[in-house]
Design an enzyme around this catalytic site. Structure first.
Site, PDB file in Angstrom:
ATOM      1  N   GLU B  46      29.822  36.464  32.123  1.00 49.01           N
ATOM      2  CA  GLU B  46      31.253  36.760  32.068  1.00 49.01           C
ATOM      3  C   GLU B  46      31.846  35.784  31.067  1.00 49.01           C
ATOM      4  OE1 GLU B  46      33.113  36.760  35.938  1.00 49.01           O
ATOM      5  OE2 GLU B  46      35.025  36.142  35.042  1.00 49.01           O
ATOM      6  N   ASP B  57      44.069  30.483  36.491  1.00 43.68           N
ATOM      7  CA  ASP B  57      43.001  29.504  36.357  1.00 43.68           C
ATOM      8  C   ASP B  57      43.442  28.095  36.725  1.00 43.68           C
ATOM      9  OD1 ASP B  57      40.607  30.894  35.363  1.00 43.68           O
ATOM     10  OD2 ASP B  57      41.983  31.551  33.787  1.00 43.68           O
TER      11      ASP B  57
END
Ligand SMILES: Cc1ncc(COP(=O)(O)O)c(C=O)c1O
EC number: 4.2.1.20
Lengths: 398, 260
Positions: B46, B57
């Protein structure tokens, strides 16, 4: 019938701008808000509580003051909507009072907020103290430095101020961090966003809560001028909440010219500016499709303004739509011209404005307003928080 | 068309999906890292497309994203690297993970076309709204043979999980608990078990990988008890933060998870 500018679509679009571009982790929070906010805002008990707080706590209605000497200076009739006289010194509390009542009805036990100039942080810390709810305010490290008095006020009010050190360490980064906090606390926390930005329903929610500004203006103008409609309404735009409130009840009155004033910083094309309507292109910031400052690869760029409250690389989707459709006109004012407007209002009317507000005042000379025109400037906040900046720039002010 | 994602889930168990940020630690580390990870046993790659404001994030991936952007990473550069990468690892599924804004500036259809051309198999765009995906982009994804991966959280309703499952042809990404990537708070194990079991019991058509906050072999093995495998990102990036030999460090990291 032409569609109203006031209402976004069911998915939160104003024209091509708005929506809710959020990761799944935020979906339940935002969805809860989206499905409940209109019903809660319309609830008579909510309205009783809100009206009570706006009157006895915030100090509304705020006066509409005819600024005679300023009028003489610009050869037109200038009225000042005195949001600077709200409790805590800016319009921001109109929104936080409404959102804290909403948070209570959603059963939330903890409040988070972002802040730039610190006015929204103070307004949030204030209502959290009033309601006895814990409050965390995210603030860029740069802003913590340039708005020290507001940091002290938030702490005195019992809020925890968390310094944000990512990016340019200003409002954009503080907003990112508040959103991340909300992701980590999906059940018990309400995020009181400070402007008409963010994913739907925030822009509409905040606009509705700030709309009291223009609602009062109409009544007051009728009393003072014999008509509810002015020729111009002028307001500064960071994210755009005070402008949304000042414009709201005039949006569908085409005879009223709506003037949105952005921060040009060192000059629109100087590379140090926050004039999003000129420098921005459509994209996604903080969950909303709107105009934002970005590079060719879609990376969000760092804005600049001496004023912490206007130092934001986007504008609310309502304003992006008002600009694109031509309903509102945008003007950009430099740091230096805003500083001059600070001294002008101080000396002509005995009112020291916030640096953000000074941008709106500096636009007076560019309106082309005639002697019979009525111009309302939304005086979004007072200048106490900016005294240190004013002292540092005394040479430019005088 | 060769469906690498389907093949991977059909032929293996306990899949390890590794996330790393393109262009980190060095602009040209994307390809050597990918090769090293696959050689050491990574089952899916990924690859993060760095963004200036990565809302979902945590600090580690925020840092790697800023560093990658400062190194000069952008979509045209990444597509060039992916072309070589596909030739080097022909069978490993490659997913691109990133935020919508850079993709929209590139142009959604141009992006999908190019991604398919360079051998990308699927996309994770966490801030792409499901309604817009369904109405505007699903046909385009299908046109270019790209699979969408959707995130599921402990708060996602059953009805919504069913909708996500129906729209996906890859796997569902089960976010392990509240928080951004790399989340450090100790999970409430009981609540987590209940969540994973609730989803296992739904008999979804897609396989499931668990991600967020998985850092080591213990975490990986535990995730594999409840799903078809796991996704590790921040812990790998953290290992890359202080190394002079990124591929060797990455390989050791994978061996530590899979073969220790
Ligand atoms: C006094 C004042 N005016 C204006 C603004 C800008 O915000 P908005 O554009 O949402 O009104 C701020 C923000 O901090 C402020 O403190």
């Amino acid at each position: 019938m032409t569609p109203s500018y006031q209402q976004p679509t069911a998915r939160g679009y104003y024209g091509e701008f708005g929506g809710a571009f959020i990761p799944e982790m935020l979906y339940p929070n935002v969805e809860e808000l989206r499905t409940r906010y209109l019903e809660i805002l319309a609830d008579p008990d909510f309205q009783i509580d809100l009206q009570h707080l706006l009157r006895d706590y915030v100090g509304r209605p705020t006066p509409l003051f005819e600024a005679k000497r300023l009028s003489e200076r610009y050869g037109t009739r200038v009225f000042l909507k005195r949001e600077d006289l709200c409790h805590t010194g800016a319009h921001k509390i109109n929104n936080t009072v409404g959102q804290i009542l909403l948070a209570q009805r959603l059963g939330k036990k903890r409040i988070i907020a972002e802040t730039g100039a610190g006015q929204h942080g103070v307004a949030t810390a204030t209502v959290c103290a009033l309601m006895g709810l814990p409050c965390v305010v995210y603030m860029g490290a740069t802003d913590i430095e340039r708005q020290a008095p507001n940091v002290a006020r938030m702490r005195l009010l019992g809020a925890e101020v968390r310094a944000v050190t990512s990016g340019s360490q200003t409002l954009k980064d503080a907003t990112n961090e508040a959103i991340r906090d909300w992701i980590a606390n999906p059940v018990d926390t309400h995020y009181i966003i400070g402007s008409v930005v963010g994913p739907h329903p925030y822009p509409d929610l905040v606009a509705r809560l700030q709309a009291v500004i223009s609602e009062e203006m109409r009544t007051q103008l009728l009393e003072k001028t014999g008509t509810e409609l002015p020729d111009f309404v002028v307001a500064c735009v960071g994210g755009g909440s005070n402008a949304a409130g000042a414009f709201y009840h005039f949006l569908d009155e085409p005879s009223v010219r709506l003037i949105a004033v952005e921060a040009a910083g060192h000059g629109i094309h100087s590379g140090h500016s926050a004039a999003t309507s000129v420098l921005g292109t459509p994209g996604i910031i903080h969950g909303s499709r709107t105009l934002l400052m970005q590079d060719e690869h879609g990376q969000i760029t760092e804005p600049y303004s001496l004023s912490a409250g206007l130092d934001y690389p986007g504008i609310g989707p309502l304003h992006a739509h008002l600009g694109a459709s031509g309903r509102a006109e945008f003007i950009a004012i430099t740091d230096d011209d805003a500083l001059k407007a600070v001294s002008e209002l101080s000396r002509l009317e005995g009112i020291i404005p916030a640096l953000e507000t000074a941008h709106a005042l500096a636009a007076l000379g560019q309106l082309g307003a005639g002697p019979n025109d009525v111009v309302v400037v939304n005086l979004s906040g007072r200048g106490d928080k900016d005294l240190e900046t004013y002292l540092k720039n005394m040479d430019k002010i005088i | 068309m060769n469906n690498r994602i389907k093949n991977a889930f059909a032929s293996k168990q306990n899949l390890l999906n590794l996330y790393f940020t393109a262009g980190y630690p060095g602009l040209h580390d994307t390809l050597p890292l990918a090769k090293a990870l696959v050689a050491a046993g990574a089952d899916i790659l990924e690859i993060g497309m760095p963004f200036s404001d990565p809302l979902a994030d945590g600090p580690v991936i925020q840092r790697s994203s800023s560093a990658a952007l400062a190194n000069g990473m952008n979509l045209p550069v990444l597509f060039g690297q992916l072309q070589e990468l596909r030739a080097a690892v022909p069978e490993t599924p490659v997913l691109l993970m990133g935020y919508l804004n850079p993709v929209l500036q590139y142009g959604m259809e141009a992006f999908l076309k190019k991604a398919a051309e360079v051998g990308v198999d699927g996309l994770i765009l966490p801030d792409l709204p499901l309604d817009e995906y369904e109405e505007m982009y699903h046909p385009l994804f299908q046109k270019y043979g790209l699979k969408a991966v959707f995130l599921v959280t402990p708060q996602t309703s059953e009805a919504r999980i069913r909708r996500l499952d129906a729209l996906s042809e890859a796997f569902l990404y089960l976010v392990s608990g509240p928080g951004t990537t790399g989340g450090t708070t100790l999970p409430d194990v009981e609540a987590q078990q209940e969540y994973f079991q609730r989803i296992s019991a739904m008999n979804l058509k897609n396989p499931r990988l668990i991600g967020f906050g998985i850092a080591d072999k213990t975490g990986f093995d535990r995730a594999c008890e409840h799903a078809d495998g796991a996704i590790i990102g921040s812990a790998l990036i953290r290992a890359l933060e202080d190394t002079d030999d990124a591929p060797a460090t990455a390989a050791r990291f994978v061996q530590g998870i899979k073969h220790a």
